[in-house]
Design a protein around this motif. Sequence first.
Motif, PDB file in Angstrom:
ATOM      1  N   LEU A   1       0.826  -1.206   0.000  1.00 27.67           N
ATOM      2  CA  LEU A   1       0.000   0.000   0.000  1.00 27.67           C
ATOM      3  C   LEU A   1       0.858   1.252   0.000  1.00 27.67           C
ATOM      4  O   LEU A   1       0.636   2.175  -0.778  1.00 27.67           O
ATOM      5  N   ALA A   2       1.853   1.237   0.879  1.00 28.05           N
ATOM      6  CA  ALA A   2       2.722   2.407   0.962  1.00 28.05           C
ATOM      7  C   ALA A   2       3.458   2.603  -0.358  1.00 28.05           C
ATOM      8  O   ALA A   2       3.711   3.728  -0.782  1.00 28.05           O
ATOM      9  N   PHE A   3       3.771   1.514  -1.001  1.00 27.47           N
ATOM     10  CA  PHE A   3       4.480   1.601  -2.271  1.00 27.47           C
ATOM     11  C   PHE A   3       3.606   2.304  -3.308  1.00 27.47           C
ATOM     12  O   PHE A   3       4.045   3.228  -3.992  1.00 27.47           O
ATOM     13  N   VAL A   4       2.366   1.862  -3.388  1.00 25.98           N
ATOM     14  CA  VAL A   4       1.437   2.501  -4.327  1.00 25.98           C
ATOM     15  C   VAL A   4       1.274   3.982  -3.972  1.00 25.98           C
ATOM     16  O   VAL A   4       1.311   4.855  -4.835  1.00 25.98           O
ATOM     17  N   ALA A   5       1.141   4.228  -2.680  1.00 29.87           N
ATOM     18  CA  ALA A   5       0.993   5.625  -2.236  1.00 29.87           C
ATOM     19  C   ALA A   5       2.194   6.454  -2.661  1.00 29.87           C
ATOM     20  O   ALA A   5       2.056   7.575  -3.149  1.00 29.87           O
ATOM     21  N   ALA A   6       3.370   5.876  -2.494  1.00 32.70           N
ATOM     22  CA  ALA A   6       4.580   6.604  -2.864  1.00 32.70           C
ATOM     23  C   ALA A   6       4.585   6.902  -4.358  1.00 32.70           C
ATOM     24  O   ALA A   6       4.895   8.016  -4.787  1.00 32.70           O
ATOM     25  N   ILE A   7       4.211   5.905  -5.143  1.00 35.79           N
ATOM     26  CA  ILE A   7       4.184   6.123  -6.598  1.00 35.79           C
ATOM     27  C   ILE A   7       3.205   7.241  -6.938  1.00 35.79           C
ATOM     28  O   ILE A   7       3.505   8.156  -7.700  1.00 35.79           O
ATOM     29  N   TYR A   8       2.043   7.181  -6.319  1.00 37.95           N
ATOM     30  CA  TYR A   8       1.052   8.223  -6.577  1.00 37.95           C
ATOM     31  C   TYR A   8       1.616   9.604  -6.244  1.00 37.95           C
ATOM     32  O   TYR A   8       1.500  10.548  -7.021  1.00 37.95           O
ATOM     33  N   LEU A   9       2.240   9.679  -5.089  1.00 37.04           N
ATOM     34  CA  LEU A   9       2.773  10.983  -4.683  1.00 37.04           C
ATOM     35  C   LEU A   9       3.880  11.444  -5.627  1.00 37.04           C
ATOM     36  O   LEU A   9       3.984  12.629  -5.943  1.00 37.04           O
ATOM     37  N   VAL A  10       4.685  10.494  -6.063  1.00 36.04           N
ATOM     38  CA  VAL A  10       5.749  10.869  -7.001  1.00 36.04           C
ATOM     39  C   VAL A  10       5.121  11.454  -8.267  1.00 36.04           C
ATOM     40  O   VAL A  10       5.550  12.503  -8.765  1.00 36.04           O
ATOM     41  N   VAL A  11       4.080  10.796  -8.759  1.00 33.30           N
ATOM     42  CA  VAL A  11       3.412  11.310  -9.963  1.00 33.30           C
ATOM     43  C   VAL A  11       2.895  12.725  -9.710  1.00 33.30           C
ATOM     44  O   VAL A  11       3.097  13.638 -10.515  1.00 33.30           O
ATOM     45  N   VAL A  12       2.265  12.904  -8.564  1.00 35.27           N
ATOM     46  CA  VAL A  12       1.723  14.227  -8.247  1.00 35.27           C
ATOM     47  C   VAL A  12       2.841  15.269  -8.186  1.00 35.27           C
ATOM     48  O   VAL A  12       2.723  16.372  -8.712  1.00 35.27           O
TER      49      VAL A  12
ATOM     50  N   VAL B   1     -25.597  20.178 -12.113  1.00 37.23           N
ATOM     51  CA  VAL B   1     -25.566  19.933 -13.552  1.00 37.23           C
ATOM     52  C   VAL B   1     -24.269  19.296 -14.014  1.00 37.23           C
ATOM     53  O   VAL B   1     -24.246  18.643 -15.056  1.00 37.23           O
ATOM     54  N   ALA B   2     -23.193  19.489 -13.300  1.00 40.10           N
ATOM     55  CA  ALA B   2     -21.909  18.950 -13.735  1.00 40.10           C
ATOM     56  C   ALA B   2     -21.106  18.504 -12.523  1.00 40.10           C
ATOM     57  O   ALA B   2     -20.195  19.179 -12.076  1.00 40.10           O
ATOM     58  N   TRP B   3     -21.460  17.334 -12.030  1.00 38.07           N
ATOM     59  CA  TRP B   3     -20.823  16.834 -10.797  1.00 38.07           C
ATOM     60  C   TRP B   3     -19.324  16.712 -10.936  1.00 38.07           C
ATOM     61  O   TRP B   3     -18.574  16.823  -9.982  1.00 38.07           O
ATOM     62  N   TRP B   4     -18.851  16.472 -12.168  1.00 38.89           N
ATOM     63  CA  TRP B   4     -17.429  16.171 -12.345  1.00 38.89           C
ATOM     64  C   TRP B   4     -16.516  17.360 -12.062  1.00 38.89           C
ATOM     65  O   TRP B   4     -15.348  17.186 -11.817  1.00 38.89           O
ATOM     66  N   LEU B   5     -17.091  18.552 -12.100  1.00 37.54           N
ATOM     67  CA  LEU B   5     -16.242  19.718 -11.874  1.00 37.54           C
ATOM     68  C   LEU B   5     -15.613  19.697 -10.493  1.00 37.54           C
ATOM     69  O   LEU B   5     -14.455  20.052 -10.310  1.00 37.54           O
ATOM     70  N   SER B   6     -16.404  19.326  -9.501  1.00 35.32           N
ATOM     71  CA  SER B   6     -15.836  19.318  -8.156  1.00 35.32           C
ATOM     72  C   SER B   6     -15.419  17.921  -7.734  1.00 35.32           C
ATOM     73  O   SER B   6     -14.621  17.764  -6.825  1.00 35.32           O
ATOM     74  N   PHE B   7     -15.938  16.905  -8.418  1.00 33.67           N
ATOM     75  CA  PHE B   7     -15.633  15.551  -7.980  1.00 33.67           C
ATOM     76  C   PHE B   7     -14.170  15.185  -8.209  1.00 33.67           C
ATOM     77  O   PHE B   7     -13.496  14.707  -7.311  1.00 33.67           O
ATOM     78  N   TRP B   8     -13.670  15.423  -9.404  1.00 29.80           N
ATOM     79  CA  TRP B   8     -12.313  14.969  -9.711  1.00 29.80           C
ATOM     80  C   TRP B   8     -11.254  15.675  -8.880  1.00 29.80           C
ATOM     81  O   TRP B   8     -10.406  15.002  -8.268  1.00 29.80           O
ATOM     82  N   PRO B   9     -11.305  17.011  -8.817  1.00 28.20           N
ATOM     83  CA  PRO B   9     -10.297  17.624  -7.929  1.00 28.20           C
ATOM     84  C   PRO B   9     -10.471  17.190  -6.479  1.00 28.20           C
ATOM     85  O   PRO B   9      -9.484  17.007  -5.762  1.00 28.20           O
ATOM     86  N   GLY B  10     -11.729  16.976  -6.061  1.00 34.52           N
ATOM     87  CA  GLY B  10     -11.960  16.491  -4.699  1.00 34.52           C
ATOM     88  C   GLY B  10     -11.320  15.130  -4.501  1.00 34.52           C
ATOM     89  O   GLY B  10     -10.679  14.849  -3.495  1.00 34.52           O
TER      90      GLY B  10
ATOM     91  N   ALA C   1     -11.383   0.999   8.517  1.00 31.63           N
ATOM     92  CA  ALA C   1     -11.666   2.201   9.306  1.00 31.63           C
ATOM     93  C   ALA C   1     -10.693   3.320   8.955  1.00 31.63           C
ATOM     94  O   ALA C   1     -11.090   4.474   8.802  1.00 31.63           O
ATOM     95  N   SER C   2      -9.429   2.973   8.813  1.00 30.75           N
ATOM     96  CA  SER C   2      -8.451   4.005   8.491  1.00 30.75           C
ATOM     97  C   SER C   2      -8.763   4.648   7.153  1.00 30.75           C
ATOM     98  O   SER C   2      -8.763   5.869   7.006  1.00 30.75           O
ATOM     99  N   LEU C   3      -9.044   3.799   6.183  1.00 24.63           N
ATOM    100  CA  LEU C   3      -9.324   4.327   4.849  1.00 24.63           C
ATOM    101  C   LEU C   3     -10.529   5.265   4.896  1.00 24.63           C
ATOM    102  O   LEU C   3     -10.504   6.378   4.370  1.00 24.63           O
ATOM    103  N   LEU C   4     -11.571   4.797   5.574  1.00 24.92           N
ATOM    104  CA  LEU C   4     -12.785   5.609   5.639  1.00 24.92           C
ATOM    105  C   LEU C   4     -12.542   6.922   6.362  1.00 24.92           C
ATOM    106  O   LEU C   4     -12.975   7.979   5.919  1.00 24.92           O
TER     107      LEU C   4
ATOM    108  N   LEU D   1      -7.200  11.408  -2.521  1.00 25.37           N
ATOM    109  CA  LEU D   1      -6.155  10.411  -2.777  1.00 25.37           C
ATOM    110  C   LEU D   1      -4.809  10.889  -2.243  1.00 25.37           C
ATOM    111  O   LEU D   1      -4.052  10.110  -1.660  1.00 25.37           O
ATOM    112  N   THR D   2      -4.531  12.156  -2.452  1.00 24.66           N
ATOM    113  CA  THR D   2      -3.258  12.680  -1.944  1.00 24.66           C
ATOM    114  C   THR D   2      -3.201  12.559  -0.432  1.00 24.66           C
ATOM    115  O   THR D   2      -2.182  12.172   0.139  1.00 24.66           O
ATOM    116  N   ALA D   3      -4.325  12.873   0.190  1.00 18.97           N
ATOM    117  CA  ALA D   3      -4.347  12.783   1.652  1.00 18.97           C
ATOM    118  C   ALA D   3      -4.132  11.353   2.110  1.00 18.97           C
ATOM    119  O   ALA D   3      -3.342  11.077   3.017  1.00 18.97           O
TER     120      ALA D   3
END
Lengths: 293, 304, 480, 542
Positions: free
Chosen positions: A15-26, A247-256, B131-134, A261-263
């Motif tokens: 999990l941490a590995f995936v998280a690290a990759i994500y953060l690197v991309v960001v 009318v356009a949920w995606w405007l706030s959904f994706w940045p949200g 729980a952590s994820l949520l 994900l970053t968090a």
Amino acid sequence: MKLTNAFALLRRDKLAFVAAIYLVVVVVLAIIGPELFGKTATAINLRARNLPSFDLNQGWEYYLGSDSLGRSVLARIMVGARNTIGIAFGSVIASLCIGGAIGIVAGLSRGALGNIIVRSVDVIMSFPSLLLALIVLYVLGTDPVNIIVVLAITRLPVYIRTARAEVLEIRERAFVSAARVMGASGFHIAIRHIVPLVLPTLLIIAALDFAYVMLAESALSFLGMGVQPPDVTWGLMVAEGRAYINVAWWLSFWPGLAIMLTAIAANLLASWFRLAADPTLAAGRKLADAAHA
Amino acid sequence: MSGYILRRGGQSLVALMALLVLVFFLSRLTGNPTDLYMPMDASLDQREAFATKHGFNDPLYVQFGTYLVNIAKFDFGDSIFQGRPAMQAALEAFPVTLRLALITMVLALGLSVLIGSLAAYRPGGLFDRVASLLTISSASTPDFWLAIVGILIFSVTLGWLPTSGTGTFWHWLLPIGVLLVRPLGLLTQVVRMSMISALAAPYVKTARAKGAPKRRVVFVHALRNSMLSVITVAGDQAAALINGAVVVETVFGWPGIGNLMIAAIKQRDFAVLQACILVTAVAIFLMNILIDFAYSRLDPRIRG
Amino acid sequence: AAGSDVTIVLDMQPDQVDACQASKSQVGKVIKQNVTETLTEIDPATGKVLPRLATEWSQVDPKTWRLKLRENVKFHDGTPFNGEALKVAFARLLNEKLDCEIRVKYFGGLTVDVSVLGEHEVEIKTNTPVPILPTLLSTVTVPAPSTPHDDYSRQPVGTGPYTFDSWQAGKNIVLKRFDEYWGDKPAVTSATYVWRQESTVRAAMVASGEADIAFNIAVQDATDPKTDFSYLNAETTRLRIDVPIVPLDDIRVRQALNYAIDRDGLKGTIFSDDVIPATQLVVPGTNGHNPDLKPYAYDPEKAKELLKQAEAEGVPVRKEIVLVGRHNFFPNSEEAVQALQAMYSAAGLNVKLQMTESSEWYDSLFKPFAENRAPNLFLDQHDNTSGDASLTIYAKYHSKGGQSVLNDKELDDLIDRANVATGEERTELFQQAFKRIHEDLVGDVALFHMVGFTRVNGRLEFKPTLATNGELQLAQVKIR
Amino acid sequence: MPPMLKQNAPVLEIENLVIDFQTPTGLFQAVRDISFRVDSNESVAIIGESGSGKSVTANAVLGLLDCPPGRIKSGDIRFRGKSLLSMPLRERRDLYGRGIAMVFQDPLTHLNPVYPVGWQIAEVCRIHGMPRREANEHALELMVRVGIVDPHKRFSAYPHQFSGGQRQRIMIAMAMAMQPDLLIADEPTTALDVTVQARILALLRRLQSETGMSLLMITHDLGVAADIADRVLVMQKGVLVEHGPVESVFRSPQHPYTRQLLTDRSEEYRSKKHEDGEMLLEISNLDIHYGAHHAVKDVGFTVARGEIVGIVGESGSGKSTVASTILKLREPSSGSILYRGKNIQSLSGLDLRGYKRAVQAVFQDPYSSLNPRMNVFRILSEAWTLHPDVLPREKWRARAEELMEMVGLNASDLEKFPGEFSGGQRQRIAIARALTLNPEVVVCDEAVSALDMTIQAQIITLLTRLRRELGLAYVFIAHDLTLVEKFADRVLVMKSGEIVEQGATADVFGAPKDDYTRRLIAASPVADPKLQAERRRTLQLA
Ligand SMILES: Nc1ncnc2c1ncn2[C@@H]1O[C@H](COP(=O)(O)OP(=O)(O)OP(=O)(O)O)[C@@H](O)[C@H]1O
Ligand SMILES: Nc1ncnc2c1ncn2[C@@H]1O[C@H](COP(=O)(O)OP(=O)(O)OP(=O)(O)O)[C@@H](O)[C@H]1O
Ligand SMILES: [Mg+2]
Ligand SMILES: [Mg+2]
């Protein structure tokens, strides 16, 4: 902690590995995003407003849809990464370092200084962050750097208080006495003994704060005191997009989602770091004093 | 004890004064309300007259002196926009916020202790992961977004809850729910973290060797030891709530102090702003005293 | 909200409900013509002055007017409405101790002397000639004489069809039908006003049946043509061009700024489909509006051409120009300025966007302007509900006007003459002035006459009008 | 097998127990295939090398191993014939505290810091169903029985307000609360003075005779083992090397390690004091308060170069407090401490640095005196970073390795962290640390009480050698009178914050003047079961 070791440890924790990759991309996006996609992100096309997500007919840049000015949501997210990460990282690091340092000083000082610091924390806590934001923005202008200042100041109290509370406990331990017997100065004790023990806790808080700060920035935008267009952050995108939820949920959904994900990634990585930084926990061991730390 | 309270109270009073001075001078860096109050087509003379009448043209130290003298007489000034005593407005709005904050904090603390402890009991287990994820996700959801989506789902689409406003029990659900997510997420993480540490401590072994059931080990022995950092973070969250759950108050139309304060900030209605800050600061200072008290109750080593 | 009770959701809580603040739109929507009535009324369709509490008026000399008051009118507290009451009301309105908006906005620099000629007849003397006094009287609300003279009232008492029942601060305001009203008995028996800041929430409240009328719905929330009505809200949006500053001092650049805007593209997207491209700051129907002016067409080629010409003559057209926007100005204002900026960039101008907070925005709006400022395009919005152009044109365009960047002798002269003229002449002079601004001086980039959206519950019969921005006459609301 | 028991039903049976630890350097087998049993009403003592797996075995019985990294690889643990390892948790929990109770080795960390001690004692009873009031009364009674003075006042005091020995007694009270069938005691008396120790041992014995309790005691003190045990088990490196009735093991040890353990080393400890030793520390009229509590009253003594000053005395009599004052960790209320003629209160600059270098310490509690986040090398080299003039950086490692060997640890242990060591091993690291700066005086607060006899001997030999070669002086706080008698030049005897007697070791031990000293000497157990039994009898008669 050796680097190769750390990496090996990272590889083991999937999990941490995936998280690290994500953060690197960001982070990579934050570095090169605006240069690569700056044009796409600001290209206004009133005839392609509010295109829905997942439609490839309009080209890849519209895969996540377009906003009310017909700008690519995807490109804006990629470009917004710089300010978002910059602001979040900048303010978290600033409040972590400054707050942690002040808290340690407060914890170690047995005189009036500690008291003064604690009461000043009361003051900062009672100072509404919105007023602070307004003052800074009014006096210094709406620069992302100023947002960092505002957010960092408002987050200071947690770090000061947490660090102080921990120090109050740690300073009573015998190894601190042992160091004092050897003639260690307060500074030495703080650096060698206190910081390593306080840091993991502060880092966990910082990781949680990472999300907190991104949201605070977003809330500032919502109230009109945050980052101002044409600058863009994920928080601003959510704030702008909320008007279109119907009318356009995606405007706030994706940045949200990007914020979320970053968090999550930051938190996973922080938990991992806590393990990696703690030799006693690293081997999967939670012995008495190790855990006490 | 009473000596301590006196000393502590004295210190807080000094800090409170410092806060008021800070607010007074800093807020005036942002201009004055003349232009915001006067209609756009008012003439320059009219503006000038207005500013002079309300003292905005006096040097700052004169304004501050007047302010101090009035405070000594328990006169906190009049709201320019509302045309009534500022303190009245602040005291009207504060209970609403306080109630919201209290309920939220109680729920957040209770739930986070429960979830966090259970998660910490088997770190890395299924419950912990879920729980952590949520909780991390919930801690990173923008509340205004959640609020609006909540209204659209629960009120418009499903029709279960009123969209906004106050009144019945049902009116509380959405705002509290939205307010809850972030403190809950944060606190759960903090509880979990410090519980993991506490549960690995030797005294937990002692408790287990006594034959204490799992529940007792977690909630009696480990919990109290891990509450210090939880309370610190909870205090921070509570302060943020007391300072105004601005977003939720705005979206749901709750007449709380956050709303009042942001309006005052935007309008440069200084009297109201200062009254609001005074009220919330007193609350926050009291809360911090309570927290310190809780610290010393929780950990005897801090006492004395 | 059921039966003959209605709930109305505003976008903001009114700060006050005093009669003398009724010209503020938040206050007006609650009390104007409902609780306290004005002496005259403007017909939103024609701009004509209609009687209300005053039934007849005539000009005795340039500074003196005579009014006949309506008879058999009672305040909610039972006191009769008469000349004395009006005299008290005027005195209170013009009381310097209070910062009443009606005084500041409409009676600035005027002294008004009211003498009672009879129970229902008064004479009004002013220090300078006021040719549009009947129009101004449409702003004068009349509270009961018992209203405190030096303090704001939070429990207004008037003559209107509704009594002010209660105000739970922050929560709601309730009006109840007044059964001894002089006019027709309205259908609505009581009205509850609440306020929500988010347009989505306001719209949702009507959709879910919690409210009956929601004001100021954003374009994108106005999705249901059966319930969502647009109305011209008297606001006009423009960019004020900072004429004295290089390169905006060159007329070709200013023309280019106008040609570069794709108004048709903005309309129906960021702005509602119902907005009207504007040529001047007052809406059609206002005395002085010039219907002959034509909006600048969207012609990016021409804009580029003009810029090229100017550049050839040494005008630094690539200098950075600041486009000053304002946060939460009007629905979608953020998007609007971003779109404008993009259009200017496309035309080859170097325009930088700067969003301001309202107080900052006001700083730039009013004189004195900073000496060494960057050239700016200033997003401005103006509403003139008085029915006469004079309130607009002096402040915005006269060289002595508080918000004017222009300094043109000929224009000043037209305005000065128009202001003291009456009738046809007045209208014509104002029209000439607008023509000069639009065609010869090119002092601004006029954008749109704006619309607001109101969502009305299907069980009511109510069509918003131009006046709806500042008042909501409950008496006009019918229940199906 | 012990002949005197009428019915020797086994209470605890351990069969082929193997326990592994997963460590960064590979699998470490802490317990290797040991088997033994404890019968009802029997006392069994485990003695042996520090780090030989004694505590691990004891923890395994109560299911308190840290898993991971620990793991019971094979074998079985049975209580009254029922396998604990396969018993459902609920049932096992019911046994803990009532059937089996445990006294942990380290009382400070094993007491919950945030609850009053009385509450913690009463908790055992409440968990097992006693009403609150009754439990509290019982707890009070227990506190009296383990010798806590003024129990009513101390009932609601917190662990940090007690001295090491007092904490230990609280632990014991807690374990005895439910009169368990089997009491496992891991070094229960190391922190106690001998009079209290004698009382505790007597108490245990009485409990045994009253309730038929069995006792499994882990100890370093051969005297204690001789005093209380019916049988002894000797462990070394995770292996049970010898077991048998106490007399036969003490009389005719079979295994070389046991023999080594039992060798009398008094000769090795002896070394001559420097006669011309210049005065290093002069302590006079020291008074120290904890709030209202007058912990140290008018204490005065001197330490000369190369001199060993032993401090013995009652637990809680202020020994550690005096030590921490000498170390400048605490300000005295009044009185003075002179170092080479200068008051240490007023030292500054170079003088202060010199003092900090010259006076080092080994603390009572090895668990908290090492920073858990630093590996051993960093712990040792910290002193050199503070005093760079002592040793050039490139020599650090060599010197650290040397020190490790001196205290009987491996050079390879330098990379390990404190959590990976047993209590005794940690104490040795602390001793090594105290030697890094080549000090003049080392204040040893119970420095060796956590060590087994061989290691203790090794350390004492080391300390004596250092004094011989470098003229090191020691302030040596200990409960083990035998050790002090053999090792110290002069002794102070403390009681209730006062020095009741001081003088040359031979004088004090040979002809004690004070009554308390006499009691102390009489209570000190000897490592000979027969002799000890006799002494006990005479003591009881007296
Ligand atoms: N959590 C752990 N991780 C790794 N090794 C451990 C752990 N706990 C104990 N050990 C190792 O197991 C061995 C036995 O430890 P144990 O605590 O049983 O020793 P002991 O016999 O009680 O010694 P002492 O008398 O010094 O207390 C030691 O070498 C120690 O290093
Ligand atoms: N922080 C404290 N607060 C209050 N009293 C304390 C504190 N620390 C120690 N005491 C008390 O001071 C007295 C002396 O304590 P000290 O630790 O010096 O005893 P000691 O002689 O070292 O005992 P032991 O041999 O058991 O370690 C004891 O009665 C103890 O209860
Ligand atoms: Mg052990
Ligand atoms: Mg001690």
